[in-house]
Structure formats: C-alpha cells, structure tokens
Write a protein that holds these residues in place. Structure first.
Motif, short mmCIF file in Angstrom:
data_model
loop_
_atom_site.label_atom_id
_atom_site.label_comp_id
_atom_site.label_asym_id
_atom_site.label_seq_id
_atom_site.Cartn_x
_atom_site.Cartn_y
_atom_site.Cartn_z
N LEU A 264 38.45 41.53 37.07
CA LEU A 264 38.62 40.40 36.15
C LEU A 264 37.83 39.17 36.60
N ASN A 265 37.24 39.28 37.78
CA ASN A 265 36.45 38.17 38.35
C ASN A 265 37.29 36.90 38.47
N MET A 266 38.52 37.07 38.98
CA MET A 266 39.44 35.95 39.14
C MET A 266 39.47 35.58 40.62
N GLU A 267 38.65 34.59 40.97
CA GLU A 267 38.47 34.20 42.37
C GLU A 267 39.78 33.70 42.98
N LEU A 268 40.56 32.93 42.23
CA LEU A 268 41.82 32.40 42.76
C LEU A 268 42.73 33.55 43.20
N TRP A 269 42.81 34.59 42.36
CA TRP A 269 43.69 35.71 42.71
C TRP A 269 43.12 36.53 43.87
#
Length: 586
Positions: A247-252
């Motif tokens: 998902l390209n979710m850096e925070l996660w």
C-alpha cells in the motif's frame, strides 16, 4: 505501538464516508421511499445514512419529525432512531465539536439515549436481523463517542448474531472489536476477532479491505507479543509489513517495524531492535505522530542502556519526554517514566531515579485501574443489556400471555358455539327424523285405514249383493207358487251368516284401524255391553240398513230392531234421538 484511538476514529470517519460513495444515488429519496426503505430489511443501512447527508442541514430536524410521525412499526422506529443518532453525531462534527463535550457528568447524552431506545425497540421486535444491525450501529457510534466498553459489548452481540444468521460481515467490524479487546488485555479474544477480520476480507478487491487486513495483522501480532508467543508475533508483523509495503504506507512501515523492535528487545537481540525502533521514531516524528515517536524513542533509550550506552540512553529519554509534552498519552508516559528510572539508576542519580519511579508507579496504578474499571464497565453494560433484554422479554411474555389468554378465550367461545351448533343441529336432526317418522307412521296409518276402508267396502258390498239377491228371490216367491224345497232354500239363504266368528275378528281389526277408540268408548259408556250389541253398534256406525245388518249377522230384521231397542236402553236415549247419529258421534 499500542492501541491508538486517534487512528481508529479517523478510520471510522473514513468508513462512514466510504459507503456513501459506494451507494451514491443521483436523486434524494422521496418521503414514500424513505418510509419503504426504513421498513425494508434488504436495504443496507449505509444507503439511507448516505441519503440523509443529502438532506439540507436546515431541514433535517423537520424531516426526521415527519418520518417519526409516519412510523408504523418497531422495525421502522428502531432504524429511524439510529438515523437520528447518526445525524446528531455528524452534526457535532460539523459544528467542530469533539465527542467529549457532548457527555454530561454521570448522565448519557442525547445520542446514547437514542441508541438505547433503538436497541430496546430491536429487542422488543424479536427480529434477530434488526437486533444485529442496531447492535453494530450502536457499537460504531459508541466508539466514535469514545464509549469503548459499550462499543465492544455491542460489537460482540451484533457480530455473534450475524454469524448465527449467516449474514456476511464487514471485516472492519471484526478488526475494531479486536482492537477494543486488546485495549482491555483480552489478548486471546483479540486474536480471535482480528484473525476473523483477515479471513473475511478481500484485500485484492478493495483498498479499504487491504488497510483493514494490514491493521488486523498488526493487532494480532501485538496480542501474541503480549502473550510472549514471539514466533506468532513475528509472523503477523511480517505479513502486516508486506501489506504496508504493497500500500506504500510509510507510517505503517515505521509502526510495525517499531513493534518488531520491541520483540527483539525482549529477546535481548538489541542490535536488531535498535535500527527498527529508530526507524519507527523517525517516520512517526516526520508524520507528526509524536506520541508513537516518543514511545519508540524511549524503547531505543532502553536498548542503548542494554548495550551500555548510558549517555545515548539519557539523550533519547529526554527527547522522548519532550515529544510527549506535545502529545500526551498516559501509556507512553508510563513507559517513558519506567525507562527514565532505569537510566538514572544506571547513572547513579538515585534522587531522579526515585522521582521517575514514583511517577511510573502512579501512572501504572492509574492505568491498571482504568483497565479494571473498563472491565467492570463492560460487566455493568452487559448486566444492563441483559436487564433490558429481560425487561423486554418479560413485557413480551406478558403480552404473549395476554394474547394466549385472549386466544384461549376465543377458542373456548368458538368451541362453545360449535358445541351449541352441534347440539342444535342434533336436536334439529332428531326433530326432523321424528317428524319424518311421524309422517311415515301417518302415511302408513293412512294406507292401513284406506286398506281397511276398502276391505270393509268389499264386505258391505257383498252384504248388499246378498240382500239384493234375497229380496229378488222373495219377490219371485210372492208372484209364483214354489215347492216346499224352494221356499226352504230361500229361508236358508236368508239365514246364511256372512260375518262368521273368524271373519268378525278380521272385521273388528279393520274397523278399529278406522275407528281406533270406538269399542273402548262403548265399554266406557256401557261397561257390560254384550258382544252381539258391540257388533250391531259397529254395523250401525258403518251406516248399514237393518236388512244388511241382518244379512251380515245371519239374523232376522226383527232381531235387529229388538237389538236396536236394547242399545237405546243401554245408552239411555229417548226415541226422539236418532240412534245412528248417536253412535256416529261415539
């Protein structure tokens, strides 16, 4: 990373909006469509919630009142109350208010009252589909109001009922429940529902499901982590990290990496733990997720201390406290105070160590009390819910009892009416059968009487024929000279008895058929009347002449006259009275 309400509430808001996009329609429902859809269990609640958002804000209150006035059933009214609760919550967001100011000390809000009324109507309806839907709606709004205990309890009720009914369940609900159970340290139950969220999701078809699956993997891993089942924790952390990368979710990526760093720390693999914790600290800080950044940094301070880097540990813990000043989070503050205690103790600064230890113990006790109170609140909410159910069931049983009593009374009345009808029909049937029997007997009697009349007519005709024959012979004798033999024959013929003894009984039987009381009345008037007198009276009743009577009895006409005279005397009648008329009247 521990349980984060801020992230989940944001996700809830996104979840509220997402169905509106999915079910968006070009036109607003008419009033008739609203009435139909609120009563239709095939219409998903998200559809009418989305439609309500299209109603102008200034007209919503009047519109809800109009719908309420048209309410026709518990099903309709329960869903309408959920719509009103949703409208009240969305209005608070539109006004820029938080959930907390809406709560009055020790009393429920307008929203909670609406939810309570909705769930009571659902229980009253005894419609499991409605109860499941209202329970889930209650849980969502309660979570948005930060009433986590009520949210958890109604999620459990709603999801269990949906499973029982075989209704497809949105993985979002399972994941929310998993988060809530993790919050109160019910780790096994948290794993159970989080894994279910993963199992029913369709991550390849929906971005929302992909996010939910990533989140559920992290929650499952956190629960295994707390249960000290590190292999299972790593498995789910790694799967969650795969989704974060996809998902390209850096925070996660940072959050899950930091959680994995904590596991490595507990396994005393400090070299592996430190880069993961620092990565989470950096990413969270950049995303302005300061409380999580502070937590990862205090874990990094603890790791530096374990590696013997006391100065670095002190630097990290001081920065962690600085971050927490900007974003207070009690659980993370507890962790930071505990780490500070260990750092200052290692540095020999015992006064500072004691200070932070006291703060740590205070926060730990406070948070433990909060968790304990949460469990107590859950128990109280469950008890209250059971009480509501019991009250509704009691009212329902009383209603059913009254309905049963009414139905029994109706059945008894119907049975009495049926029995009365059967008795009446039976009486009518008996009366009809008796009447038919009497009519049959009457017809039979009429036939017998007619037959008797015919036979008596035959007898009287024979008498008349004999009498005529004798009269003719007598006339011939008067005009001719006959021999003694011929005269004797005429005399013998005249004295011939037609009514023999045997024939008398037959004659009497026929006569009684026509005149059944004649002989009884004769004896009543003349008790000692003779048989000859009875015979004469019967022949007189048949209106036979003296000659005919003489022929039938085989006696002379003079004997008939004498017997007539005796009968007059017997009946005590004068000469003026016609004996034939007198006997006919008997």
């Amino acid at each position: 990373m521990r349980f984060q309400p801020r992230i989940l509430i944001g996700f809830i808001c996104l979840f509220f909006i997402f169905p509106f996009i999915t079910y968006a329609e070009d036109t607003i429902f008419t009033k008739e469509e609203w009435l139909r859809k609120l009563s239709d269990n095939s219409v998903y609640s998200g559809q009418f919630l989305q439609q309500f958002e299209l109603v102008p804000v200034s007209k919503r209150a009047a519109f809800l009142a109009e719908l309420e006035a048209a309410g026709t059933s518990d099903y309709f009214n329960a869903r309408l109350l959920i719509l009103k609760a949703h409208a009240a919550y969305m209005a608070s967001l539109e006004d820029g208010l938080k959930a907390e100011p809406m709560m009055k000390s020790g009393s429920p809000t307008e929203i909670v009252n609406l939810l309570e009324r909705a769930i009571q109507l659902a229980y009253k309806s005894e419609n499991d589909y409605l109860i499941a839907e209202i329970s889930i709606n209650y849980a969502e709004i309660a979570y948005a109001l930060k009433q986590y205990e009520a949210s958890m309890m109604y999620f459990i009720n709603g999801l269990e009922l949906k499973e029982k009914l075989g209704i497809p369940i949105n993985p979002f609900y399972y994941r929310m429940l998993g988060e809530l159970l993790y919050k109160i340290k019910e780790y096994q139950e948290s794993i159970h529902y989080s894994v279910k969220s993963i199992q029913v999701a369709r991550p390849m078809q929906s971005t929302m499901d992909s996010i939910s699956v990533m989140w559920a993997h992290n929650t499952t891993a956190l629960s295994y982590h707390r249960l000290q089942q590190f292999d299972s924790a790593f498995f789910y952390y790694n799967r969650g990290l795969d989704y974060a990368n996809m998902l390209n979710m850096e925070l996660w990526r940072g959050i899950i990496s930091g959680n994995m760093g904590q596991v490595y720390f507990e396994l005393q693999q400090f070299d592996k733990a430190l880069p993961l914790l620092l990565f989470d600290y950096s990413i969270s800080k950049e995303a302005d997720f300061l409380d999580n950044s502070a937590n990862s940094l205090q874990w990094a301070a603890r790791t530096q201390l374990a590696l013997g880097n006391k100065t670095k540990a002190l630097e990290f813990i001081r920065e962690a406290f600085g971050l927490l000043k900007n974003r207070r989070e009690p659980f993370y503050e507890r962790n930071a105070n505990n780490t500070a205690f260990e750092v200052f103790k290692a540095l020999g600064a015992y006064d500072s160590a004691l200070y932070y230890n006291k703060k740590y113990e205070f926060l730990k006790d406070s948070l433990d009390r909060v968790i304990a109170l949460s469990s107590i609140k859950v128990s109280k909410i469950k008890a209250n819910d059971e009480k509501n159910r019991y009250q509704v069931m009691t009212l329902q049983r009383e209603k059913e009892k009254k309905e049963l009593e009414r139905n029994i009374l109706i059945i008894v009345l119907l049975l009495l009416c049926l029995i009365g009808l059967l008795l009446f029909n039976r009486h009518q049937l008996k009366s009809r059968l008796k009447l038919e029997q009497l009519e049959g007997e009457k017809r039979s009697m009429e036939v017998e009487i007619e037959s008797a009349r015919n036979q008596l007519s035959i007898i009287t005709e024979k008498v008349a024929e004999k009498t005529n024959l004798i009269e003719k012979l007598e006339k011939q004798i008067q005009h001719k000279t006959n021999t003694e033999d011929q005269q004797a024959l005429v005399i013998e013929l005249a004295q011939q008895t037609i009514l023999t003894e045997e024939e008398w009984f037959q004659f009497k039987s026929l006569f009684q058929t026509i005149y059944p009381t004649f002989f009884a009345q004769l004896k009543q008037q003349v008790p000692d009347i003779t048989l000859a007198e009875q015979r004469l009276a019967a022949l007189i009743r048949l209106q036979l002449t003296s000659k005919q009577i003489a022929s039938m009895l085989g006696i002379s006409v003079d004997s008939v006259h004498k017997t007539r005279q005796r009968l007059r005397q017997r009946f005590n009648i004068t000469k003026e009275v016609n004996i034939e008329a007198f006997i006919a009247a008997i």
